[in-house]
Enzyme design. Structure first.
Site, short mmCIF file in Angstrom:
data_model
loop_
_atom_site.label_atom_id
_atom_site.label_comp_id
_atom_site.label_asym_id
_atom_site.label_seq_id
_atom_site.Cartn_x
_atom_site.Cartn_y
_atom_site.Cartn_z
N ASP A 178 0.80 -1.26 -0.03
CA ASP A 178 0.00 0.10 -0.08
C ASP A 178 0.82 1.25 -0.01
OD1 ASP A 178 -2.53 -1.09 0.15
OD2 ASP A 178 -2.34 -1.44 2.30
N ASP B 74 -4.90 -3.37 4.88
CA ASP B 74 -5.33 -2.94 6.27
C ASP B 74 -6.94 -2.97 6.34
OD1 ASP B 74 -5.97 -0.97 4.52
OD2 ASP B 74 -4.41 0.47 5.40
N ASP C 200 -9.38 -6.04 2.03
CA ASP C 200 -8.16 -6.66 1.84
C ASP C 200 -8.08 -8.08 2.07
OD1 ASP C 200 -7.25 -4.03 0.77
OD2 ASP C 200 -6.39 -3.43 2.55
P1 ATP Z 1 -3.70 3.58 -0.38
O1 ATP Z 1 -4.28 2.69 -1.18
O2 ATP Z 1 -2.43 4.33 -0.97
O3 ATP Z 1 -3.03 3.00 1.06
P2 ATP Z 1 -5.94 4.67 0.74
O4 ATP Z 1 -5.98 3.21 1.24
O5 ATP Z 1 -6.11 5.65 1.62
O6 ATP Z 1 -4.40 4.93 0.01
P3 ATP Z 1 -8.47 4.55 -0.23
O7 ATP Z 1 -8.57 4.78 1.44
O8 ATP Z 1 -8.79 3.43 -0.96
O9 ATP Z 1 -6.94 4.66 -0.41
O10 ATP Z 1 -8.91 6.11 -0.80
C1 ATP Z 1 -8.84 6.06 -2.08
C2 ATP Z 1 -9.47 7.38 -2.57
O11 ATP Z 1 -10.46 7.67 -1.89
C3 ATP Z 1 -8.68 8.57 -1.97
O12 ATP Z 1 -7.55 8.77 -3.18
C4 ATP Z 1 -9.44 9.55 -2.06
O13 ATP Z 1 -9.59 10.38 -3.15
C5 ATP Z 1 -10.77 9.04 -1.60
N1 ATP Z 1 -11.16 9.08 -0.29
C6 ATP Z 1 -10.26 8.59 0.97
N2 ATP Z 1 -10.62 8.89 2.24
C7 ATP Z 1 -11.71 9.50 1.96
C8 ATP Z 1 -12.81 10.00 2.90
N3 ATP Z 1 -12.68 9.65 4.33
N4 ATP Z 1 -13.61 10.40 2.37
C9 ATP Z 1 -13.99 10.59 0.90
N5 ATP Z 1 -12.99 10.27 0.33
C10 ATP Z 1 -12.02 9.61 0.42
#
Ligand code: ATP
Length: 866
Positions: A330, A596, A600
């Site tokens: 990640d 996490d 996943d």
């Molecule tokens: P990575 O995959 O790099 O670990 P991550 O797990 O934080 O990042 P996600 O949580 O899947 O990625 O988030 C994907 C996308 O969703 C982010 O790039 C953002 O645009 C959007 N996002 C993330 N958190 C939020 C939130 N709390 N509210 C709204 N949109 C969100």
């Protein structure tokens, strides 16, 4: 609570039975303490390990030992009682050594089971607190959300899109919808009790609140715990392979011993002493300590990994780490620090500035811990926005009174947005926040949107994570707040916020280490491709970039052909991770995959080494993983791989040492008998050699330091057996060398007497093996990096050498072991031969060179992300 049917009674009745009212807002600490005394801690009784006498029984009950017992008995009866007593004593000592090893292995395994403590969100004394699950009592008011392990049996009184994976309890793998206003029949099976959450199951989505009704052994899980106790720790592939190997070996050795017995009889040896010799040899040569030494090596390795912040949950991970070829990581929090800070924003209409920050504050799940010190608890992206809004005059807590949140669509990584619904006197407001392209897609399109997109791309190119904000207002609230509703509306764009999340400083080096170690790194992120690319460039992750959308279009085969050159997967949905793992595995890669979230879990299970985050990870992800990163840090995976390689090397060294030694013993006796010499070793002496060499030196082999250059050679191919790569040749050569030396010493001694000859053969056999251990401890030849210094091993060898000197020179031991004191010259011969063997073994060309760093063809780093 004695009462079992909480699923079939009305909520008011539930409160009554638990002696509570909703107005109390949770138990008081005093009440909780009393209840804890009454119901006991919320944990299941632990399974007891094997008892010491059971282990001792296992040690003594092997067939060969039984035969030896009997033979010693008969021989004591017919000839010499002391001989039998000595044999029995050596067996006893051997059994104790084995017992200690067994015990250590079990202890090490038990230590592994102590996984991270789980915690639960509880309302006590009218405030929400995070408590260890053991402290929960019936009557506790608790909240759960997607990814949590259900900490006790809970009757729900509030459930929002809640579903639980109850497969651990019912075997049903499809998540079960949970509803708070549902009553089931008193006799309904566990799977139908929709208003109850069961301990040991997992929340797969949504959020809910409820009352703990049963804890620990009184839960549904506790009542079927006897069923679960049977589940043993499964053997790792390596253990299975070695098990199969040592079973085959045992048969071969038994045959050899039988043959020796026959040959001895043909040469006119006494049948009873020949039987004793053959059986002693079998006892000595059968590597019965192999399984426990492997467990110890793996488990001790696991312990060392914990000190490097990598918690091993499945022993198989330790060995898989040694041959990992790809790490899929990640981005957020693992490669980066997950310390998000909003550094740029863009507001569509200046007159909507207030609304922009109001949205930012209210469409947010973070709450103050301590406002004066600006401490807030929650997901880093959310926290950054929460604090940013606060710094612009919008405090979620203050706003919450006048803008109550009536409904929400929680953040969904697949949809990449979240929506909250807020009531104002004359209208209902909806606030949307999410990935820019998703939000823009839902907004009215105008020139402003185009400008906004340009702004967002610019921020992403700088490596910023960008979120977009939009709103709408209606006179009557929507009936439902689901994906379809959100998509059917025209939203109005409010603006963007861009936040930095700097890479972890140590990761760059760790990625470089991976490259020299022949391990590929692939970044998998939900973030925008531009953001991902900027970070990948900064971290120097080589390879191409592919978006989730592009990935979706490829067939499994196509993905398989492209997968090796990929460095970054951006805008991926969590469920695409499993396709990535499978594609890599189809190419023969050994995959470590981090994760996490709830979604996943399938990929974590599928990967050879599922790696969960200890800090930000959900219980579900942890449960599915083989390893947990206590610091969520990518560099920790690399440290664990390094440790895995060390352990693998040491196991190989251990195998060579033990098997070459055993082979040496067999060859010495067989050759002598076949050429018509008397047996060069008596049964007691065979057992003594075995006692000396199998115990301490073998064990200290698993503690050896890593070879220089462990991380500059390619990974061991996953499909390769630990016994391959020239290991058999090495064992054979070692065995022949040891036997040759012993036989030469024996032959030389025959000039004097049979007893002296035997003493010399016996001494050379054990001293030679000690030198052999030393030679094997480093894979480098003499003058080419061989290191003389491994304190534990040297201490072990010194103790063994001393024991051997005593066996030859101390009169009482002489009597017991039938040895004679040796002259300086004779000692010189024994030692000289052993040193000679050591030198031959350490000549360039004789060592485990295939294990050496591949200096001519080091793994080639690929070019960085274009
Ligand atoms: P990575 O995959 O790099 O670990 P991550 O797990 O934080 O990042 P996600 O949580 O899947 O990625 O988030 C994907 C996308 O969703 C982010 O790039 C953002 O645009 C959007 N996002 C993330 N958190 C939020 C939130 N709390 N509210 C709204 N949109 C969100």
């Amino acid at each position: 609570m004695e009462f079992q049917d909480f699923h079939s009674i009305e909520p008011s009745e539930v409160w009554n039975r638990l002696h509570l009212t909703p107005q109390q807002r949770g138990l008081s600490s005093e009440d909780a303490t009393l209840r804890l005394k009454r119901f006991g801690p919320n944990q299941l009784p632990e399974k007891e390990g094997r008892r010491v006498w059971q282990m001792l029984g296992d040690q003594l009950s092997s067939l060969m030992i039984l035969i030896l017992f009997v033979a010693a008995g008969i021989s004591g009866f017919l000839h010499d009682l002391t001989d039998s007593v000595v044999i029995l004593a050596i067996i006893a000592v051997n059994a104790v050594v084995g017992l200690i090893q067994d015990y250590q292995a079990q202890k090490a395994l038990a230590a592994l089971k102590k996984i991270l403590p789980t915690r639960a969100q509880v309302l006590r004394d009218r405030v929400w607190q995070i408590l260890p699950v053991e402290q929960l009592v019936p009557g506790d008011w608790i909240e759960v959300e997607a990814g949590d392990a259900v900490p006790a049996d809970i009757r729900l009184f509030n459930a929002h899109l809640l579903a639980a994976d109850e497969s651990a309890l019912t075997g049903e793998s499809v998540p079960v919808e949970k509803q708070s206003d549902f009553l089931s029949e008193a006799k309904s099976p566990v799977g139908d009790r929709k208003n109850i959450l069961h301990k040991g199951t997992m929340i797969s989505r949504g959020r809910g609140q409820g009352l703990v009704v049963h804890t620990g052994p009184h839960t549904e899980l506790g009542r079927i715990a006897q069923l679960l106790e049977g589940a043993e720790q499964v053997q790792t592939p390596l253990q299975q392979r070695l098990d199969r190997f040592s079973r085959k070996l045992t048969w071969v050795l038994l045959l050899i011993c039988l043959l020796l017995f026959a040959v001895g009889l043909l040469h006119g040896q006494d049948w009873l002493s020949m039987l004793m010799t053959a059986v002693s040899l079998a006892v000595a040569a059968i590597p019965e300590a192999l399984p426990s030494v492997i467990v110890i090596a793996l488990a001790v390795g696991a312990k060392r990994m914990v000190s490097r912040r990598a918690l091993i949950q499945k022993l198989s991970a330790v060995e898989a780490l040694g041959s990992t070829t790809v790490i899929c990581s990640d981005k957020t929090g693992t490669l980066t620090q997950n310390k998000m800070t909003v550094v740029r924003s863009w507001i569509a209409h200046p007159e909507h500035e207030e609304l922009f920050y109001t949205n930012m504050a209210l469409n947010n799940d973070v709450n103050w811990q301590d406002r004066a010190r600006e401490l807030a608890e929650g997901e880093p992206t959310e926290r950054a926005l929460f604090l940013h809004a606060f710094h612009h005059g919008k405090d979620k807590e203050e706003l919450g009174e006048s803008w109550p949140r009536l409904n929400e669509f929680p953040f969904d990584p697949k949809e990449k947005f979240m929506v909250t619904q807020h009531q104002q006197p004359d209208a209902t407001f909806y606030f949307l926040k999410g990935a820019p392209e998703t939000v823009l897609h839902l907004c009215r399109r105008d020139s402003l949107a185009a400008e906004g997109l340009g702004q967002a791309q610019q921020m992403a190119d700088g490596g910023l994570r960008v979120l977009a904000f939009a709103w709408l207002q209606t006179s009557t609230p929507f009936l439902q707040l689901d994906v379809a509703t959100v998509h059917s509306q025209h939203w109005e764009l409010l603006g963007f916020a861009g936040m930095i999340d700097p890479p972890r400083p140590e990761v760059k080096q760790a990625i470089r280490d991976c490259q020299t170690a022949g391990i590929r790194v692939q970044m998998i992120t939900g973030d925008h491709p531009r953001t991902a690319q900027a970070i990948a460039r900064e971290l120097k992750i080589p390879g191409d970039i592919m978006s989730g959308q592009e990935l979706e279009k490829l067939s499994d085969d196509e993905l398989g052909t492209h997968i090796k050159r990929m460095g970054v997967f951006a805008r991926t949905a969590p469920k695409q991770k499993i396709r990535i793992v499978q594609a890599l595995q189809s190419q023969g890669e050994m995959v470590a995959m981090t994760g996490d979230g709830v979604n996943d879990a399938p990929a974590l299970k599928q990967a050879h080494i599922g790696v969960a985050m200890g800090k930000i990870g959900t219980d579900v992800a942890r449960e599915a993983s083989a390893m947990v990163l206590l610091d969520d840090n990518f560099a920790t995976i690399v440290a664990a791989i390094r440790e895995g390689r060390r352990i693998f090397d040491n196991l190989r060294k251990f195998l060579v040492f033990v098997l070459a030694g055993n082979l040496g013993e067999i060859l010495t006796i067989s050759v002598a008998l076949f050429v018509g010499l008397p047996p060069p070793l008596l049964p007691v002496q065979i057992l003594w050699v075995n006692l000396i060499t199998d115990g301490l030196p073998g064990l200290s082999m698993s503690l050896l330091d890593e070879e220089p250059g462990v991380m500059t050679r390619s990974p061991i191919p996953a499909n390769q057996n630990i016994l391959e790569r020239g290991l058999m040749g090495e064992i054979l050569i070692g065995g022949i060398l040891v036997a040759t030396a012993s036989l030469l010493a024996f032959y030389y001694g025959l000039k004097d007497s049979a007893a002296v000859a035997r003493t010399m053969g016996f001494t050379t056999l054990s001293v030679c093996q000690l030198f052999m251990a030393w030679a094997i401890s480093s894979s480098r030849p003499l003058g080419k990096g061989f290191r003389f210094y491994s304190p534990t091993l040297l201490a072990a060898l010194a103790i063994c050498a001393l024991m051997q000197v005593m066996a030859v020179e101390v009169p009482s031991l002489q009597r017991l072991l039938h040895t004679e004191g040796l002259s300086a010259e004779q000692w010189g011969i024994c030692l000289g031969l052993s040193v000679l063997i050591f030198l031959i073994k350490k000549m360039p060309g004789f060592s485990m060179e295939r294990n050496l760093p591949n200096e001519e063809h080091p793994p080639q780093p690929s070019p960085p992300v274009a």
